[in-house]
Design a protein around this motif. Structure first.
Motif, mmCIF file in Angstrom:
data_model
loop_
_atom_site.group_PDB
_atom_site.id
_atom_site.type_symbol
_atom_site.label_atom_id
_atom_site.label_comp_id
_atom_site.label_asym_id
_atom_site.label_seq_id
_atom_site.Cartn_x
_atom_site.Cartn_y
_atom_site.Cartn_z
ATOM 1 N N MET A 176 1.091 -0.676 -0.186
ATOM 2 C CA MET A 176 -0.069 0.086 -0.171
ATOM 3 C C MET A 176 1.210 1.469 -0.042
ATOM 4 O O MET A 176 0.444 1.867 -0.910
ATOM 5 C CB MET A 176 -0.781 -0.225 0.953
ATOM 6 C CG MET A 176 -1.870 -1.308 0.843
ATOM 7 S SD MET A 176 -3.205 -0.956 2.705
ATOM 8 C CE MET A 176 -1.913 -1.546 4.012
ATOM 9 N N ALA A 177 2.058 1.406 0.716
ATOM 10 C CA ALA A 177 2.832 2.215 0.742
ATOM 11 C C ALA A 177 3.772 2.338 -0.700
ATOM 12 O O ALA A 177 3.577 3.559 -1.412
ATOM 13 C CB ALA A 177 3.925 2.234 1.573
ATOM 14 N N HIS A 178 3.433 1.360 -1.736
ATOM 15 C CA HIS A 178 3.882 1.876 -3.085
ATOM 16 C C HIS A 178 3.006 1.766 -3.716
ATOM 17 O O HIS A 178 2.698 1.014 -5.458
ATOM 18 C CB HIS A 178 5.226 0.497 -3.227
ATOM 19 C CG HIS A 178 6.351 0.963 -2.659
ATOM 20 N ND1 HIS A 178 6.535 0.488 -0.868
ATOM 21 C CD2 HIS A 178 8.064 1.776 -2.565
ATOM 22 C CE1 HIS A 178 7.897 0.744 -0.884
ATOM 23 N NE2 HIS A 178 8.024 1.230 -1.509
ATOM 24 N N GLY A 179 1.668 1.734 -3.328
ATOM 25 C CA GLY A 179 0.237 1.937 -4.916
ATOM 26 C C GLY A 179 -0.514 1.085 -4.705
ATOM 27 O O GLY A 179 -1.189 0.846 -5.726
ATOM 28 N N THR A 218 -4.286 -5.161 -4.999
ATOM 29 C CA THR A 218 -5.406 -4.380 -6.269
ATOM 30 C C THR A 218 -5.061 -2.558 -6.020
ATOM 31 O O THR A 218 -4.667 -2.239 -5.251
ATOM 32 C CB THR A 218 -6.557 -4.151 -6.143
ATOM 33 O OG1 THR A 218 -6.873 -6.059 -5.536
ATOM 34 C CG2 THR A 218 -7.898 -3.253 -7.037
ATOM 35 N N ALA A 219 -5.044 -2.055 -7.475
ATOM 36 C CA ALA A 219 -5.265 -0.400 -7.376
ATOM 37 C C ALA A 219 -6.408 -0.192 -8.336
ATOM 38 O O ALA A 219 -6.574 -0.543 -9.057
ATOM 39 C CB ALA A 219 -3.671 -0.197 -7.541
ATOM 40 N N VAL A 220 -6.479 1.236 -7.407
ATOM 41 C CA VAL A 220 -7.672 1.945 -8.403
ATOM 42 C C VAL A 220 -7.660 3.010 -8.407
ATOM 43 O O VAL A 220 -6.711 4.008 -8.133
ATOM 44 C CB VAL A 220 -8.813 1.909 -7.452
ATOM 45 C CG1 VAL A 220 -10.693 2.356 -7.859
ATOM 46 C CG2 VAL A 220 -9.523 0.729 -6.585
ATOM 47 N N MET A 265 8.970 -11.942 0.191
ATOM 48 C CA MET A 265 7.880 -11.578 0.156
ATOM 49 C C MET A 265 7.400 -9.852 0.272
ATOM 50 O O MET A 265 6.906 -9.012 -0.726
ATOM 51 C CB MET A 265 6.928 -12.340 0.669
ATOM 52 C CG MET A 265 5.812 -12.119 0.873
ATOM 53 S SD MET A 265 4.664 -13.460 2.007
ATOM 54 C CE MET A 265 2.635 -13.232 1.148
ATOM 55 N N LEU A 266 8.372 -9.332 0.991
ATOM 56 C CA LEU A 266 8.399 -7.434 1.137
ATOM 57 C C LEU A 266 8.140 -7.088 0.143
ATOM 58 O O LEU A 266 8.329 -5.836 -0.550
ATOM 59 C CB LEU A 266 8.953 -7.639 2.292
ATOM 60 C CG LEU A 266 9.123 -6.248 3.087
ATOM 61 C CD1 LEU A 266 7.562 -6.154 3.376
ATOM 62 C CD2 LEU A 266 10.198 -5.880 3.847
ATOM 63 N N LYS A 274 4.162 -0.631 -7.249
ATOM 64 C CA LYS A 274 4.399 0.195 -8.404
ATOM 65 C C LYS A 274 4.633 -0.144 -9.276
ATOM 66 O O LYS A 274 3.623 0.504 -10.730
ATOM 67 C CB LYS A 274 6.159 0.096 -7.965
ATOM 68 C CG LYS A 274 6.575 0.658 -6.459
ATOM 69 C CD LYS A 274 8.479 1.218 -6.889
ATOM 70 C CE LYS A 274 9.198 1.035 -5.312
ATOM 71 N NZ LYS A 274 10.423 0.399 -5.540
ATOM 72 N N GLN A 275 4.039 -2.187 -9.888
ATOM 73 C CA GLN A 275 3.686 -2.639 -10.964
ATOM 74 C C GLN A 275 2.446 -2.063 -11.010
ATOM 75 O O GLN A 275 1.940 -1.958 -12.508
ATOM 76 C CB GLN A 275 4.231 -4.095 -11.120
ATOM 77 C CG GLN A 275 5.337 -3.599 -11.092
ATOM 78 C CD GLN A 275 6.287 -5.432 -11.003
ATOM 79 O OE1 GLN A 275 5.187 -6.045 -10.571
ATOM 80 N NE2 GLN A 275 7.337 -5.522 -11.578
ATOM 81 N N LEU A 276 0.920 -1.779 -9.952
ATOM 82 C CA LEU A 276 0.142 -2.176 -9.916
ATOM 83 C C LEU A 276 -0.205 -0.281 -10.591
ATOM 84 O O LEU A 276 -1.278 0.297 -11.585
ATOM 85 C CB LEU A 276 -0.703 -2.294 -9.188
ATOM 86 C CG LEU A 276 -1.061 -3.421 -8.859
ATOM 87 C CD1 LEU A 276 -1.304 -3.690 -7.173
ATOM 88 C CD2 LEU A 276 -1.998 -4.033 -8.744
#
Length: 542
Positions: A176-179, A218-220, A265-266, A274-276
């Motif tokens: 969540m911190a990265h997107g 998921t990113a929106v 995993m982290l 970032k890729q999202l």
């Protein structure tokens, strides 16, 4: 142990995930209880075998099992569920009057076991009224008393729950911190303590461990929403798999696309965020013909569906049709000795001895020592997957050692072993495979798929898509799926990376049968190129 509770977790990740869990709830500490003494297992197994023979069985085997599961699920900043289950009992299989019979019980007293063996014989004798051809078993030499264990360094069930929760919540925070806007992260831990005995003279004690650590992010954005799952693999390893060694990270053109023998995993969660964001802004693919370069974390699923399932002998014979039908790879094609499954660089093999794989055991659930064998050699179909009562149908005298049951209460039957693609003898890298591509797409991670009832015509998506221009990866793209048929696809295979690029992916809950059972299976391969494949845009209406 009388209760039989099936707990199903649904709605996690893309499209939802349904997981069959058999057993009753226990504490995390109870998962570490000492197993039943091996000498006592042998005593109980002998009661079953002797009772079956006394009632007229010509063959009998007994499987004493203790099946342990721990599933930890989190969403964003909360813990959703922690489930610990245990299931224990004995399954007894017999041949009487040329026919199979099976019965099981969780009541592990000598009297109950003897009665269960007698019931299995009664079932066989009842079935014999309808059996037209007697069961024909390939011979197996008894191995006496032996044992086998998954070679783990850290027992995942012994790691404190707090440490597991902390790991998953830190993964969620990183994504969540990265997107990412939403994320579900999970740990699936399995320990099968299995004891097999048969009238052939085998007494085999096995301790099998498996682990999977997926997440679903998921990113929106203005363009809608995009999803990215974790790129770690389900493995036959202990908690050491989550150590995330630097040398095991796979990067193409600076983008994190996978892992080899350990998993960070982290870091994968950070890359996913970032890729999202890049997915939300990425251009949509132009439909057409492309050269595809497929990462092992993606190609494993294509192997599973287009090679693993269609070469199961029961599907070939039409005895099995559940979960996507039978098989196009019929016996006449194999008997010809000339059926062209793929190009001459395609060598596909089955192997239940591969280290770290989900299917790695010492002996299958019929007491057959596991091994490796060829399925497709130099592009030609040469064999199938078969067990003791099947191999005579393909003029062979030795079981392939790929029989499995999901628990003590389920009858064992033919299941897919690890099915893999051999790497190039030259140790080429993924970049070596990409450099000759003028107009192509690099695909990493497994996505949606569809395949017909003969395992022939198919469509596959993925997680990450990168455009390849003039031998170099340029930018991330979206909405990619490719279509082909099994024979055409594998005949379009033109290049393979080498052994240093070879990686295992896998399916932790592979369904088959009616009633259905699940098993775990790995598929290894290197980065592989397929030329002139039809690509569609999944976002465009037809």
């Amino acid at each position: 142990m009388q209760r039989r509770d099936f707990i199903k977790l649904t709605g996690v990740g893309a499209g939802g995930l349904m997981l069959p869990m058999s057993g009753f709830a226990v504490s995390a500490e109870q998962l570490l209880d000492k197993p039943m003494d091996v000498a006592y297992k042998k005593k109980l197994a002998d009661i079953a075998l002797n009772a079956a023979k006394a009632k007229g069985a010509s063959y009998a085997d007994a499987r004493i099992g203790r099946y342990l599961n721990q599933f930890v699920t989190t969403q964003e900043k909360r813990v959703d569920n922690i489930v610990n289950t245990e299931s224990a009992g004995i399954g007894i299989r017999v041949i009487a009057n040329g026919t199979w019979g099976f019965a099981s019980t969780s009541n592990m007293t000598p009297d109950s076991i003897a009665k269960t063996a007698e019931k299995a014989v009664a079932v066989a004798l009842a079935n014999a009224k309808f059996q037209t051809v007697p069961v024909q078993l390939a011979p197996v030499t008894g191995v006496g008393e032996v044992s086998w264990k998954t070679p783990i360094k850290k027992n995942a069930l012994a790691i404190p729950i707090k440490d597991k929760v902390d790991l998953l919540l830190s993964v969620n925070d990183a994504a969540m911190a990265h997107g990412a806007n939403y994320i579900t992260s999970i740990l699936f831990l399995v320990n099968e303590q299995k004891y097999f005995a048969s009238t052939d003279g085998s007494y085999i004690d096995q301790d099998v461990h498996r682990l999977w650590a997926p997440f679903f992010a998921t990113a929106v954005g203005k363009s809608g929403f995009k999803q990215r799952t974790g790129l770690g693999n389900p493995v036959g390893m202990g908690f050491e798999y989550l150590d995330g060694k630097e040398e095991d990270k796979i990067r193409i053109s600076g983008a994190n696309v996978g892992y080899k023998n350990s998993y960070d995993m982290l870091e994968d969660a950070k890359a996913a965020g970032k890729q999202l964001q890049a997915k939300l802004k990425a251009k949509s693919v132009e439909p057409g013909k492309y050269d595809l370069v497929l990462d092992p974390a993606h190609l494993m699923l294509t192997i599973h569906e287009s090679v693993g399932h269609p070469l199961e002998l029961d599907r070939v014979l039409g005895y099995e049709a559940n979960f996507a039908g039978t098989s196009f790879a019929t016996l006449d094609k194999w008997r010809s000795g000339k059926f062209n499954y793929g190009s001459d660089i395609v060598n596909l093999f089955a192997d239940k001895t591969q280290a770290h794989s989900l299917g790695n055991v010492g002996y299958d659930d019929e007491g057959v020592k596991t091994k490796a064998w060829d399925l497709v050699k130099d592009g030609t179909l040469v064999n199938y997957q078969a067990i003791r009562d099947q191999v005579h149908m393909i003029d062979q005298k030795e079981s392939h050692g790929c029989c499995y049951a999901q628990s003590w209460r389920d009858v064992q039957f033919q299941r897919m072993p690890n099915v893999s693609l051999k790497p190039n003898e030259k140790d080429l890298s993924a970049d070596d495979i990409i450099k000759d591509v003028e107009n192509g797409i690099y695909i990493a991670g497994r996505g949606s798929f569809s395949i017909d009832q003969q395992r022939y015509n198919f469509q596959f998506g993925g997680q990450l898509f990168f455009e390849i221009k003039d031998g170099k990866i340029t930018e991330q793209i979206e909405d990619v799926a490719y279509q082909s048929n099994t024979q055409q696809f594998w005949n379009s295979c033109t290049a393979l990376a080498g052994k240093s690029d070879y990686r295992l992916g896998g399916s932790f809950f592979d369904g088959k049968g009616q009633p259905s059972q699940v098993s775990a299976v790995s598929h290894g391969c290197p980065t592989t190129r397929f030329n002139n494949i039809n690509v569609i845009n999944t976002a465009r209406k037809v």
